[in-house]
Design an enzyme around this catalytic site. Structure first.
Site, PDB file in Angstrom:
ATOM      1  N   ALA A 255       0.837  -1.204   0.000  1.00 47.74           N
ATOM      2  CA  ALA A 255       0.000   0.000   0.000  1.00 47.74           C
ATOM      3  C   ALA A 255       0.872   1.254   0.000  1.00 47.74           C
ATOM      4  O   ALA A 255       0.641   2.194  -0.765  1.00 47.74           O
ATOM      5  CB  ALA A 255      -0.939  -0.007   1.207  1.00 47.74           C
ATOM      6  N   ASP A 256       1.882   1.270   0.849  1.00 49.39           N
ATOM      7  CA  ASP A 256       2.813   2.399   0.899  1.00 49.39           C
ATOM      8  C   ASP A 256       3.568   2.565  -0.418  1.00 49.39           C
ATOM      9  O   ASP A 256       3.581   3.642  -1.019  1.00 49.39           O
ATOM     10  CB  ASP A 256       3.834   2.180   2.022  1.00 49.39           C
ATOM     11  CG  ASP A 256       3.424   2.861   3.322  1.00 49.39           C
ATOM     12  OD1 ASP A 256       2.804   3.935   3.264  1.00 49.39           O
ATOM     13  OD2 ASP A 256       3.723   2.317   4.396  1.00 49.39           O
ATOM     14  N   LEU A 257       4.219   1.497  -0.840  1.00 47.27           N
ATOM     15  CA  LEU A 257       5.041   1.587  -2.043  1.00 47.27           C
ATOM     16  C   LEU A 257       4.183   1.793  -3.289  1.00 47.27           C
ATOM     17  O   LEU A 257       4.575   2.523  -4.205  1.00 47.27           O
ATOM     18  CB  LEU A 257       5.888   0.323  -2.188  1.00 47.27           C
ATOM     19  CG  LEU A 257       6.895   0.078  -1.064  1.00 47.27           C
ATOM     20  CD1 LEU A 257       7.644  -1.227  -1.281  1.00 47.27           C
ATOM     21  CD2 LEU A 257       7.878   1.231  -0.938  1.00 47.27           C
TER      22      LEU A 257
END
Length: 402
Positions: free
Chosen positions: A182-184
């Site tokens: 989700a972050d990347l």
């Protein structure tokens, strides 16, 4: 590769792809810094605007510190950038920031929705100072919708998008993807959005606002899972290493470990059976076609492992590849980052010289531009390392935006 060597062989004499683009980076932790690191690798002048007291959260409180105070987590995401300290809650800080806005092409922030506007550095204020600005926001759940005010964490986004519901082995406890997708993913989608907005600005003469979120990024990557739901009406279940759309396509046990096998079409299925000397599997009606193999996935894996358990993993990799069947051993990161010849050949580990840490290893870039090579030039900056040059304008090219 070192701090002065480009990340591709056959480097061109042309400028970097984003040479002349200035990015003001108001982000911290992972999603935003990953985005701005990619832009910096592509040649943009990324100026990391940090809180004077402590800088990016990851400098001190995330991961491992080895020699100095800055963590290796911070060093891994902030190469090729410059750092300045600005207190955005003061009149002096806001004045300094808006002087930089006049010289910038892009502003990127990952505050919780509404925070940038309350600080007086939201899109409307920045656009008033520089109408051609491209302004990007990354948040946990987006700037609108019922979840917009929720705290944005990769773990929470993986949980709420369904990602964790399909991770792990059938019947096991919920687990998350070890890679923070989700972050990347939000960082990558933001990078695509920024590059697209720069292209549109260069064509039309107008900047714009763009946003993405951890939640939407994780959901957007759920391609096979959403397809299965819309095809069957049932929620997808965890499958371990198996694939939702084809079989066999998973890790299978050998005499000394596991081998990954990708026999995801009829030709490869037959080649696999031939390599295993298992003609009876081709004749088995349970495995007559891909749909049948999917419906009997567990039985299929067990029958294949009867044959695979007679040899070690490395032997099977050699046999299967020679037979035309995609296969690979499961490696750990120690092997991948220190022994894998392909990683070395593709320049996926770089070494940078840091003024405190000395030699710092970082991952290389998967983007191989052969005309305008991507470069990994400098280690992550010390907090405020570039204050004198940038904030005073001394020896810094504070030109109008491109």
């Amino acid at each position: 590769m070192n701090a002065t060597t480009g990340s591709q062989t056959g480097a061109s004499s042309r400028s970097s792809a984003l040479d002349g683009i200035r990015v003001l980076d108001l982000t911290q932790v992972m999603s935003g810094p990953f985005c701005t690191m990619m832009l910096a690798d592509l040649g943009a002048d990324v100026i990391k605007v940090e809180n004077p007291a402590h800088g990016d959260q990851t400098r001190k409180s995330w991961g491992y510190s080895v020699i100095g105070d800055d963590s290796r987590a911070f060093l891994s995401l902030n190469r090729n950038k410059r750092s300045i300290r600005i207190d955005l809650k003061t009149e002096t800080g806001l004045k300094q920031f808006f002087e930089l806005v006049k010289t910038a092409d892009v502003v990127i922030e990952n505050f919780r929705p509404g925070v940038a506007a309350r600080l007086g550095i939201g899109y409307d204020a920045v656009r008033a100072a520089n109408p051609q600005i491209v302004y990007a926001s990354i948040s946990g759940f987006g700037q609108s919708g019922p979840y917009a005010s929720y705290p944005g964490y990769d773990l929470i986004a993986q949980a709420m998008t369904g990602v964790m519901s399909v991770m792990g082995e059938p019947g096991g406890r919920p687990i998350k993807s070890a890679i923070p997708i989700a972050d990347l993913g939000a960082g990558m989608f933001c990078t695509i959005g920024v590059l697209s907005a720069i292209r549109a600005r260069d064509r039309d003469g107008e900047g714009q606002y763009l946003e993405t979120s951890l939640f939407e990024s994780a959901l957007a990557m759920s391609v096979w899972e959403s397809t299965e739901f819309w095809s069957t009406g049932e929620s997808p279940e965890p499958l371990g290493s198996a694939n939702r759309m084809s079989a066999p396509y998973q890790a299978l046990q050998t005499a000394d470990g596991y081998v990954t096998v990708g026999a995801n079409n009829e030709k490869l299925w037959r080649l696999l059976c031939k390599a295993l000397d298992a003609p009876e599997l081709i004749r088995d009606k349970r495995y007559a076609d891909n749909n049948a193999r999917l419906n009997h996935r567990d039985e299929l894996a067990a029958d294949l492992e009867v044959h695979l358990k007679h040899r070690d993993t490395d032997e099977w990799v050699e046999i299967l590849l020679a037979s035309g069947v995609p296969a690979g051993a499961i490696r750990d990161y120690k092997y991948v980052l220190t022994h894998d010849e392909h990683v070395r050949a593709r320049e996926m580990v770089a070494h940078l010289q840091h003024p405190v840490e000395g030699d710092v290893a970082v991952l290389g870039t998967p983007i191989k531009l052969h005309g305008t090579p991507v470069e990994i030039r400098t280690a992550a900056p010390l907090l405020g390392q570039d204050d004198d040059v940038i904030l005073t304008g001394e020896h810094d090219d504070l030109t109008e935006p491109q």
